[in-house]
Design a protein around this motif. Sequence first.
Motif, PDB file in Angstrom:
ATOM      1  N   GLN A 326       0.834  -1.209   0.000  1.00 52.44           N
ATOM      2  CA  GLN A 326       0.000   0.000   0.000  1.00 52.44           C
ATOM      3  C   GLN A 326       0.867   1.257   0.000  1.00 52.44           C
ATOM      4  O   GLN A 326       0.584   2.233  -0.708  1.00 52.44           O
ATOM      5  CB  GLN A 326      -0.934  -0.022   1.209  1.00 52.44           C
ATOM      6  N   GLN A 327       1.937   1.245   0.803  1.00 50.72           N
ATOM      7  CA  GLN A 327       2.814   2.415   0.848  1.00 50.72           C
ATOM      8  C   GLN A 327       3.573   2.589  -0.462  1.00 50.72           C
ATOM      9  O   GLN A 327       3.819   3.714  -0.910  1.00 50.72           O
ATOM     10  CB  GLN A 327       3.792   2.284   2.019  1.00 50.72           C
ATOM     11  N   MET A 328       3.933   1.462  -1.115  1.00 50.24           N
ATOM     12  CA  MET A 328       4.589   1.556  -2.426  1.00 50.24           C
ATOM     13  C   MET A 328       3.676   2.220  -3.450  1.00 50.24           C
ATOM     14  O   MET A 328       4.127   3.015  -4.288  1.00 50.24           O
ATOM     15  CB  MET A 328       4.982   0.161  -2.902  1.00 50.24           C
ATOM     16  N   LYS A 329       2.383   1.889  -3.394  1.00 51.01           N
ATOM     17  CA  LYS A 329       1.432   2.526  -4.307  1.00 51.01           C
ATOM     18  C   LYS A 329       1.340   4.022  -4.041  1.00 51.01           C
ATOM     19  O   LYS A 329       1.195   4.825  -4.981  1.00 51.01           O
ATOM     20  CB  LYS A 329       0.060   1.879  -4.164  1.00 51.01           C
ATOM     21  N   GLN A 330       1.423   4.421  -2.766  1.00 49.73           N
ATOM     22  CA  GLN A 330       1.432   5.844  -2.444  1.00 49.73           C
ATOM     23  C   GLN A 330       2.673   6.531  -2.989  1.00 49.73           C
ATOM     24  O   GLN A 330       2.625   7.671  -3.471  1.00 49.73           O
ATOM     25  CB  GLN A 330       1.350   6.038  -0.922  1.00 49.73           C
ATOM     26  N   VAL A 331       3.802   5.801  -2.926  1.00 50.49           N
ATOM     27  CA  VAL A 331       5.039   6.362  -3.475  1.00 50.49           C
ATOM     28  C   VAL A 331       4.916   6.537  -4.986  1.00 50.49           C
ATOM     29  O   VAL A 331       5.382   7.528  -5.560  1.00 50.49           O
ATOM     30  CB  VAL A 331       6.225   5.454  -3.105  1.00 50.49           C
ATOM     31  N   GLU A 332       4.265   5.548  -5.650  1.00 48.78           N
ATOM     32  CA  GLU A 332       4.046   5.676  -7.091  1.00 48.78           C
ATOM     33  C   GLU A 332       3.225   6.915  -7.431  1.00 48.78           C
ATOM     34  O   GLU A 332       3.415   7.548  -8.475  1.00 48.78           O
ATOM     35  CB  GLU A 332       3.346   4.427  -7.623  1.00 48.78           C
ATOM     36  N   ASN A 335       3.565  10.377  -3.158  1.00 44.90           N
ATOM     37  CA  ASN A 335       3.537  10.670  -1.735  1.00 44.90           C
ATOM     38  C   ASN A 335       4.733   9.995  -1.072  1.00 44.90           C
ATOM     39  O   ASN A 335       4.760   8.779  -0.885  1.00 44.90           O
ATOM     40  CB  ASN A 335       2.234  10.162  -1.125  1.00 44.90           C
ATOM     41  N   PHE A 336       5.735  10.811  -0.732  1.00 39.87           N
ATOM     42  CA  PHE A 336       6.946  10.281  -0.107  1.00 39.87           C
ATOM     43  C   PHE A 336       6.990  10.564   1.388  1.00 39.87           C
ATOM     44  O   PHE A 336       8.034  10.381   2.028  1.00 39.87           O
ATOM     45  CB  PHE A 336       8.188  10.907  -0.766  1.00 39.87           C
ATOM     46  N   LYS A 337       5.885  10.995   1.956  1.00 42.11           N
ATOM     47  CA  LYS A 337       5.882  11.370   3.371  1.00 42.11           C
ATOM     48  C   LYS A 337       5.482  10.222   4.287  1.00 42.11           C
ATOM     49  O   LYS A 337       5.677  10.289   5.488  1.00 42.11           O
ATOM     50  CB  LYS A 337       4.913  12.542   3.592  1.00 42.11           C
ATOM     51  N   GLY A 338       4.858   9.177   3.710  1.00 42.55           N
ATOM     52  CA  GLY A 338       4.363   8.088   4.546  1.00 42.55           C
ATOM     53  C   GLY A 338       5.471   7.159   5.022  1.00 42.55           C
ATOM     54  O   GLY A 338       6.545   7.057   4.417  1.00 42.55           O
ATOM     55  N   GLN A 339       5.191   6.471   6.118  1.00 40.35           N
ATOM     56  CA  GLN A 339       6.109   5.495   6.697  1.00 40.35           C
ATOM     57  C   GLN A 339       5.319   4.221   7.042  1.00 40.35           C
ATOM     58  O   GLN A 339       4.151   4.282   7.442  1.00 40.35           O
ATOM     59  CB  GLN A 339       6.766   6.041   7.965  1.00 40.35           C
ATOM     60  N   VAL A 340       5.978   3.074   6.878  1.00 41.66           N
ATOM     61  CA  VAL A 340       5.364   1.784   7.229  1.00 41.66           C
ATOM     62  C   VAL A 340       5.853   1.396   8.615  1.00 41.66           C
ATOM     63  O   VAL A 340       7.065   1.318   8.850  1.00 41.66           O
ATOM     64  CB  VAL A 340       5.727   0.688   6.204  1.00 41.66           C
ATOM     65  N   GLY A 353      12.257  -1.461   7.270  1.00 41.53           N
ATOM     66  CA  GLY A 353      13.165  -0.373   7.633  1.00 41.53           C
ATOM     67  C   GLY A 353      13.947   0.154   6.436  1.00 41.53           C
ATOM     68  O   GLY A 353      14.120   1.373   6.265  1.00 41.53           O
ATOM     69  N   SER A 354      14.408  -0.750   5.583  1.00 44.21           N
ATOM     70  CA  SER A 354      15.127  -0.328   4.369  1.00 44.21           C
ATOM     71  C   SER A 354      14.216   0.470   3.453  1.00 44.21           C
ATOM     72  O   SER A 354      14.632   1.486   2.860  1.00 44.21           O
ATOM     73  CB  SER A 354      15.670  -1.565   3.644  1.00 44.21           C
ATOM     74  N   PHE A 355      12.963   0.040   3.328  1.00 47.02           N
ATOM     75  CA  PHE A 355      12.019   0.768   2.475  1.00 47.02           C
ATOM     76  C   PHE A 355      11.769   2.170   3.018  1.00 47.02           C
ATOM     77  O   PHE A 355      11.755   3.155   2.253  1.00 47.02           O
ATOM     78  CB  PHE A 355      10.716  -0.008   2.380  1.00 47.02           C
ATOM     79  N   ASN A 356      11.579   2.270   4.333  1.00 44.80           N
ATOM     80  CA  ASN A 356      11.343   3.593   4.927  1.00 44.80           C
ATOM     81  C   ASN A 356      12.536   4.517   4.706  1.00 44.80           C
ATOM     82  O   ASN A 356      12.372   5.704   4.384  1.00 44.80           O
ATOM     83  CB  ASN A 356      11.050   3.441   6.420  1.00 44.80           C
ATOM     84  N   ARG A 357      13.767   4.001   4.857  1.00 44.01           N
ATOM     85  CA  ARG A 357      14.961   4.831   4.628  1.00 44.01           C
ATOM     86  C   ARG A 357      15.091   5.222   3.165  1.00 44.01           C
ATOM     87  O   ARG A 357      15.470   6.370   2.841  1.00 44.01           O
ATOM     88  CB  ARG A 357      16.206   4.071   5.097  1.00 44.01           C
ATOM     89  N   MET A 358      14.763   4.317   2.270  1.00 41.71           N
ATOM     90  CA  MET A 358      14.832   4.621   0.845  1.00 41.71           C
ATOM     91  C   MET A 358      13.849   5.733   0.476  1.00 41.71           C
ATOM     92  O   MET A 358      14.187   6.682  -0.257  1.00 41.71           O
ATOM     93  CB  MET A 358      14.536   3.363   0.036  1.00 41.71           C
ATOM     94  N   VAL A 359      12.611   5.628   0.983  1.00 41.61           N
ATOM     95  CA  VAL A 359      11.605   6.653   0.693  1.00 41.61           C
ATOM     96  C   VAL A 359      12.030   7.992   1.274  1.00 41.61           C
ATOM     97  O   VAL A 359      11.849   9.054   0.645  1.00 41.61           O
ATOM     98  CB  VAL A 359      10.231   6.203   1.236  1.00 41.61           C
TER      99      VAL A 359
END
Length: 438
Positions: A326-332, A335-340, A353-359
Motif C-alpha cells: 500500500q505504501q509503495m502505491k502511495q510512493v508511485e 507521496n513520499f511522506k508516509g512510513q510503514v 526499515g530499508s524501504f522507509n529509509r529509501m523513501v
Amino acid sequence: MINFRSIHGRLFLIFLFCMLGLLLIVSLAYYQRATEQIRNKVGVIAKKNISQTVGLFDMQLKGYDSITKSLNSNIELTRLMQRFAVTRPEETADLERRITEILGAIFYSRNDIVGIHVFTNQGKVFSYARGIDVQLRDYAHEAWFAELRQSTGEMKWLGVYPGSLATTGFGQPVLAFGRQLIEYVGLRPIGYVLIETEADAIVSALSNASIGPGSNVVIRGPGGKDIITANAAGEEGLAIPANWPGALKDGEVAVRETQDATITAARIRMADWTVYGVTPKRDLQLELKQTQQFLLTVIIVLVAAATVLATLVSRSFSSPFKRLIQQMKQVELGNFKGQVHVQSYQELNVLVGSFNRMVSRMDELIERIKLASISEKNAQLQALQSQVNPHFLFNTLDMIYWMLDERGNDRLGRIILALSQIFRYSSDWKEASRATLR
C-alpha cells in the motif's frame, strides 16, 4: 474471498494442508490403536467371562452332585427301598410314606429343585415334585431314561428340557440329572434317581458369558449335542467350527477368530460339557462406531481450529507485506511522506526499515532537486532582467539618434550611436563572452 495466488492464500493452504495431513496421520494411528485395544479387550473379557461362567457351573453342579450323593448315601432310604421290594402290597403304604418324607426333606433343602424321582429296579417310582395334580409320565421308552440307566454310579447330566421329564406338573424349563442308586453294604444297584431343577440358574450363569447384545452362548455335551443355547435378542447362533477346540484342560480357555465372530470355549469339568461364547464382529463394530463418532467429532473441531489458526498465521505473515505494498502505491502516486510501521518477523522488519529509509532519501533528493530548479529559474529571471535594462536603454538611444539625425546634428548623433553600440555589445552574451582583450 481468499486469493490463492497471494502470499496469504499460499501460506493459508500450506499451513492448512500440513495441519490436516498431521491430523489425518494421528487420527489413523489412534483409530488403529483403538481398534486393536478394543479387540484385545473383547478377547480378554470373553476369556474372563467364560472362565467365570465355567466356575459358576462347576460350583452349581457340585451342589447338585452332592444332592444325589446324599440320596445315595442315605442308609435309611436304601433300607426302606430294599424292604419295599420284598414287602406285601398291603403293607407298603407306610414304607412309601417314609420314603417320600426323606425325598421331601431333600426337596426342601434347596429352593430351585422342581422334583425328585426315584425309580426302583422293580418299576416302582417314588416322587416328590412341585405342582398340583402331578401325574407320572410314561417314561419307560424315553431316551433320557435309557441314558440314565447307563449310569453305573457316575452322574448323568441329561441336559435342559422344556418341562418336567417324569411328571406333568411343571411346564417350565428344567435341568435334569441323575445317577444309579447303589446299596453300599452289598454294593448292589437298587434303582435310579432323577432330579429336576429350575433352568433359570443355568440361563443366568450363561448370561454372564455374554459380552455384547448379539452374543450367543452354547453348552454342548461330549457328543456335540446342544445342552442349552442362550441366543441374544432372539438371533440365530453363529456357526461353531466342527471338532473345535478339541480336548481342553481344566481352566483352559480357547479363543478363535473367524470372519464373522470371536469364539471362546472352556470345559465344565463336573459335567464334561463345553461352554462356547460366540460374539459377532458387529458387536465389535458397535464399539468401534462409538470410537469413530468421537474421532469424527474431534476431527471436525480440529479442522475448524486448524482453519482459524491457518488464517491467523497467514494474515500475521502477509499483513506487513500488504502495508508495504500500500505504501509503495502511495510512493508511485508521489507521496513520499508516509512510513510503514510494523512489528513482525526480523527479516520483514529489516525490509520495512530499508524501504522507509529509501523513501526518506528519495524525498530528500526530490526536495533538493526542487530547490536547485527554483534557484536556476531565479538566476535565469535575474539574467533576463539584467538584459531588459540594456535593451531598453539601447532602444531609447536609438530613438534619440534618429531624432538628432532628422535635425542634422551629426556629431551628437554619432556619440549617441557609439553609446548605443556599447549597450548592444554588453547585452549580447554570446558576443560578450567572445570579447577580446582589445
